[in-house]
Write a protein that holds these residues in place. Structure first.
Motif, PDB file in Angstrom:
ATOM      1  N   SER A  35      28.768  48.160  37.982  1.00 59.68           N
ATOM      2  CA  SER A  35      27.975  49.355  37.703  1.00 59.68           C
ATOM      3  C   SER A  35      28.779  50.530  37.166  1.00 59.68           C
ATOM      4  CB  SER A  35      27.245  49.805  38.969  1.00 59.68           C
ATOM      5  OG  SER A  35      26.246  48.897  39.328  1.00 59.68           O
ATOM      6  N   GLY A  36      28.097  51.303  36.319  1.00 56.06           N
ATOM      7  CA  GLY A  36      28.509  52.639  35.954  1.00 56.06           C
ATOM      8  C   GLY A  36      27.581  53.619  36.638  1.00 56.06           C
ATOM      9  N   ARG A  37      27.425  54.788  36.058  1.00 54.85           N
ATOM     10  CA  ARG A  37      26.536  55.782  36.660  1.00 54.85           C
ATOM     11  C   ARG A  37      25.097  55.297  36.770  1.00 54.85           C
ATOM     12  NH1 ARG A  37      27.830  61.169  33.375  1.00 54.85           N
ATOM     13  NH2 ARG A  37      30.038  60.706  33.147  1.00 54.85           N
ATOM     14  N   ASN A  38      24.676  54.485  35.802  1.00 54.43           N
ATOM     15  CA  ASN A  38      23.294  54.026  35.754  1.00 54.43           C
ATOM     16  C   ASN A  38      23.151  52.531  36.007  1.00 54.43           C
ATOM     17  OD1 ASN A  38      22.176  56.630  34.975  1.00 54.43           O
ATOM     18  ND2 ASN A  38      23.214  56.304  33.016  1.00 54.43           N
ATOM     19  N   GLY A  39      24.049  51.988  36.806  1.00 54.61           N
ATOM     20  CA  GLY A  39      23.953  50.578  37.154  1.00 54.61           C
ATOM     21  C   GLY A  39      24.677  49.679  36.180  1.00 54.61           C
ATOM     22  N   PRO A  40      24.529  48.353  36.335  1.00 61.96           N
ATOM     23  CA  PRO A  40      25.170  47.394  35.429  1.00 61.96           C
ATOM     24  C   PRO A  40      24.571  47.441  34.029  1.00 61.96           C
ATOM     25  CG  PRO A  40      24.558  46.363  37.513  1.00 61.96           C
ATOM     26  CD  PRO A  40      23.878  47.697  37.476  1.00 61.96           C
ATOM     27  N   ALA A  41      25.220  46.753  33.101  1.00 66.65           N
ATOM     28  CA  ALA A  41      24.693  46.605  31.738  1.00 66.65           C
ATOM     29  C   ALA A  41      23.754  45.401  31.688  1.00 66.65           C
ATOM     30  CB  ALA A  41      25.834  46.419  30.744  1.00 66.65           C
ATOM     31  N   MET A  42      22.783  45.470  30.790  1.00 64.70           N
ATOM     32  CA  MET A  42      21.847  44.355  30.600  1.00 64.70           C
ATOM     33  C   MET A  42      21.546  44.263  29.117  1.00 64.70           C
ATOM     34  SD  MET A  42      20.072  42.269  32.761  1.00 64.70           S
ATOM     35  CE  MET A  42      18.695  41.124  32.701  1.00 64.70           C
ATOM     36  N   GLY A  43      21.682  43.090  28.558  1.00 70.84           N
ATOM     37  CA  GLY A  43      21.397  42.873  27.142  1.00 70.84           C
ATOM     38  C   GLY A  43      20.910  41.463  26.912  1.00 70.84           C
ATOM     39  N   THR A  44      20.290  41.241  25.762  1.00 65.79           N
ATOM     40  CA  THR A  44      19.732  39.926  25.443  1.00 65.79           C
ATOM     41  C   THR A  44      20.141  39.491  24.048  1.00 65.79           C
ATOM     42  OG1 THR A  44      17.798  40.261  26.854  1.00 65.79           O
ATOM     43  CG2 THR A  44      17.594  38.595  25.136  1.00 65.79           C
ATOM     44  N   LYS A  45      20.613  38.268  23.949  1.00 68.54           N
ATOM     45  CA  LYS A  45      20.804  37.637  22.656  1.00 68.54           C
ATOM     46  C   LYS A  45      19.580  36.768  22.385  1.00 68.54           C
ATOM     47  CE  LYS A  45      23.528  34.360  19.980  1.00 68.54           C
ATOM     48  NZ  LYS A  45      24.684  33.450  19.961  1.00 68.54           N
ATOM     49  N   VAL A  46      18.856  37.108  21.334  1.00 62.59           N
ATOM     50  CA  VAL A  46      17.689  36.332  20.911  1.00 62.59           C
ATOM     51  C   VAL A  46      18.136  35.440  19.758  1.00 62.59           C
ATOM     52  CG1 VAL A  46      15.359  36.432  19.962  1.00 62.59           C
ATOM     53  CG2 VAL A  46      16.124  38.185  21.581  1.00 62.59           C
ATOM     54  N   ALA A  47      17.994  34.133  19.915  1.00 59.68           N
ATOM     55  CA  ALA A  47      18.515  33.213  18.901  1.00 59.68           C
ATOM     56  C   ALA A  47      17.540  32.079  18.626  1.00 59.68           C
ATOM     57  CB  ALA A  47      19.861  32.630  19.348  1.00 59.68           C
ATOM     58  N   LYS A  48      17.501  31.698  17.365  1.00 57.58           N
ATOM     59  CA  LYS A  48      16.882  30.437  16.965  1.00 57.58           C
ATOM     60  C   LYS A  48      17.984  29.579  16.361  1.00 57.58           C
ATOM     61  CE  LYS A  48      12.921  29.338  16.345  1.00 57.58           C
ATOM     62  NZ  LYS A  48      11.907  28.538  17.082  1.00 57.58           N
ATOM     63  N   TYR A  49      17.991  28.319  16.764  1.00 52.81           N
ATOM     64  CA  TYR A  49      18.902  27.348  16.170  1.00 52.81           C
ATOM     65  C   TYR A  49      18.042  26.488  15.253  1.00 52.81           C
ATOM     66  CZ  TYR A  49      22.052  29.238  19.558  1.00 52.81           C
ATOM     67  OH  TYR A  49      22.823  30.124  20.268  1.00 52.81           O
ATOM     68  N   PRO A  50      18.003  26.868  13.956  1.00 52.87           N
ATOM     69  CA  PRO A  50      17.030  26.257  13.043  1.00 52.87           C
ATOM     70  C   PRO A  50      17.236  24.753  12.865  1.00 52.87           C
ATOM     71  CG  PRO A  50      17.945  28.285  12.118  1.00 52.87           C
ATOM     72  CD  PRO A  50      18.781  27.934  13.300  1.00 52.87           C
ATOM     73  N   GLN A  51      16.153  24.098  12.526  1.00 55.85           N
ATOM     74  CA  GLN A  51      16.218  22.673  12.191  1.00 55.85           C
ATOM     75  C   GLN A  51      17.308  22.476  11.149  1.00 55.85           C
ATOM     76  OE1 GLN A  51      12.365  21.154  11.172  1.00 55.85           O
ATOM     77  NE2 GLN A  51      13.091  19.085  10.748  1.00 55.85           N
ATOM     78  N   CYS A  52      18.152  21.478  11.387  1.00 55.06           N
ATOM     79  CA  CYS A  52      19.369  21.331  10.580  1.00 55.06           C
ATOM     80  C   CYS A  52      19.380  19.982   9.866  1.00 55.06           C
ATOM     81  CB  CYS A  52      20.599  21.454  11.481  1.00 55.06           C
ATOM     82  SG  CYS A  52      22.174  21.367  10.605  1.00 55.06           S
ATOM     83  N   PRO A  53      19.553  19.978   8.534  1.00 55.58           N
ATOM     84  CA  PRO A  53      19.542  18.705   7.796  1.00 55.58           C
ATOM     85  C   PRO A  53      20.765  17.831   8.059  1.00 55.58           C
ATOM     86  CG  PRO A  53      20.082  20.529   6.321  1.00 55.58           C
ATOM     87  CD  PRO A  53      19.700  21.139   7.639  1.00 55.58           C
TER      88      PRO A  53
END
Length: 352
Positions: free
Chosen positions: A195-213
């Motif tokens: 934590s810092g002054r406002n608590g821990p950090a929170m983040g999101t990685k949004v990913a698509k692993y596209p269909q691959c030939p």
């Protein structure tokens, strides 16, 4: 439409900001300890083909709590990952998050990805080792949100993601408390360390692993460990890809059914636990038959957090062997752990 260059730039900046990454599928067996009468069955079942431990969080408030805690402790020690069922997250909300992100990808990112240099590089049919077959962007939620600065997100997606993170943060904090308890630390130890002054950090990685030939030529995401703390993954329920490295083998993590949350521990949990809990190497493999969705949220230390192992988890050090022998003579038939604690608390040859 977001340009291919902007997407690539966003991915690079996101990686620098946060080593938050998604996961993939597995086939391996591992032993789960069972108690008399099948008590461990209620706490969490053994996935015999995948070897992945699944914790039933509905047991945490009942007489099976001890078994569930033991299962979590073993999973963190031996695997660095596990599944959670009955986590009390709103499943309709989880489905809505996945649906809206898939729509966003189809409308704003898919065409640009297949026109990008990453996609074109596979036309030469040469194996690549320095690129990732993914379309991704990063969202910071805590301590400051940047969700309104990300191009082309619908207002509905922004609001839905905020609601989801509000719920997920509670689960992340619960996990940090359970891990702290299993390590013999104060309930809020991990949270306060992050934590810092406002608590821990929170983040999101949004990913698509596209269909691959040509999935044999590229990784969806190259081999790595996660830099942060506790990673909570909402992933595709159909398309596999996530793999963890265990005992010299790549183990496939199956798609998550019924919106189970996949959890893995990052480098900072390994440090805080003095190596008792593991941050495990993992990767994502692309799929020839479908695109995989990954929504990986990271409960992390803030940038200014000072990270070190808990003193309770450290062996004593820098003591005279003669002092240890003196204490040993008085406590030979007592607990070794208490003796170690006494040596740690030694000051100028006197024991506290």
């Amino acid at each position: 439409m977001v340009s291919g260059n902007r997407e690539l730039q966003s991915r690079c900046e996101g990686k620098k900001e946060m080593e938050a990454v998604a996961l993939s599928p597995v086939h391996v067996r591992w032993r789960q300890q069972r108690r008399h009468g099948g008590a461990m069955e209620a706490a969490g079942r053994e996935e015999k083909q995948m070897g992945l431990s699944t914790a039933n969080f509905s047991t945490l408030n009942g007489d099976k709590r001890g078994e569930t805690m033991a299962l979590l402790h073993e999973a963190c020690q031996k695997w660095g990952c596990f599944m959670i069922e009955n986590h009390e997250l709103d499943k309709k909300l989880m489905e809505k998050v996945k649906q809206l992100i898939n729509i966003h990808y189809e409308e704003n990112l898919k065409e640009n990805f297949y026109q990008s240099e990453i996609a074109k590089s596979l036309d030469k049919k040469q194996k690549t080792s320095d690129i990732d077959w993914e379309s991704a962007f990063f969202i910071w939620h805590r301590p400051v949100s940047n969700i309104r600065n990300i191009p082309n997100l619908s207002e509905e997606l922004r609001q839905t993601m905020d609601e989801y993170i509000d719920e997920l943060l509670k689960l992340a904090e619960k996990l940090s408390e359970l891990m702290s308890e299993n390590l013999g630390l104060e309930k809020n130890y991990i949270k306060e360390a992050f934590s810092g002054r406002n608590g821990p950090a929170m983040g999101t990685k949004v990913a698509k692993y596209p269909q691959c030939p040509h999935p044999e030529l590229v990784r969806g995401l190259r081999e790595h460990t996660d830099a942060g703390g506790i990673i909570l993954l909402l992933q595709d329920d159909q398309v596999p890809g996530l793999e963890f490295f265990k005992d010299g083998k790549w183990v496939e993590i199956p798609p998550s059914k019924k919106n189970a949350i996949f959890v893995n521990t990052g480098d900072q949990v390994e440090v805080l636990s003095n190596g008792l809990y593991k941050s495990v190497v993992h990767r994502v493999m692309p799929d020839k038959n479908g695109s995989r969705l990954s929504i990986a949220s990271f409960y992390n230390p803030v940038a200014e957090a000072i990270i070190s192992p808990s003193n309770k988890l450290l062996y004593p050090c820098n003591y005279r062997y003669g002092d240890y022998l003196e204490l040993y003579g008085k406590t030979k038939f007592g607990e070794k752990g208490s003796r170690f604690e006494s040596i740690k608390n030694m000051t100028n040859g006197h024991y506290k």
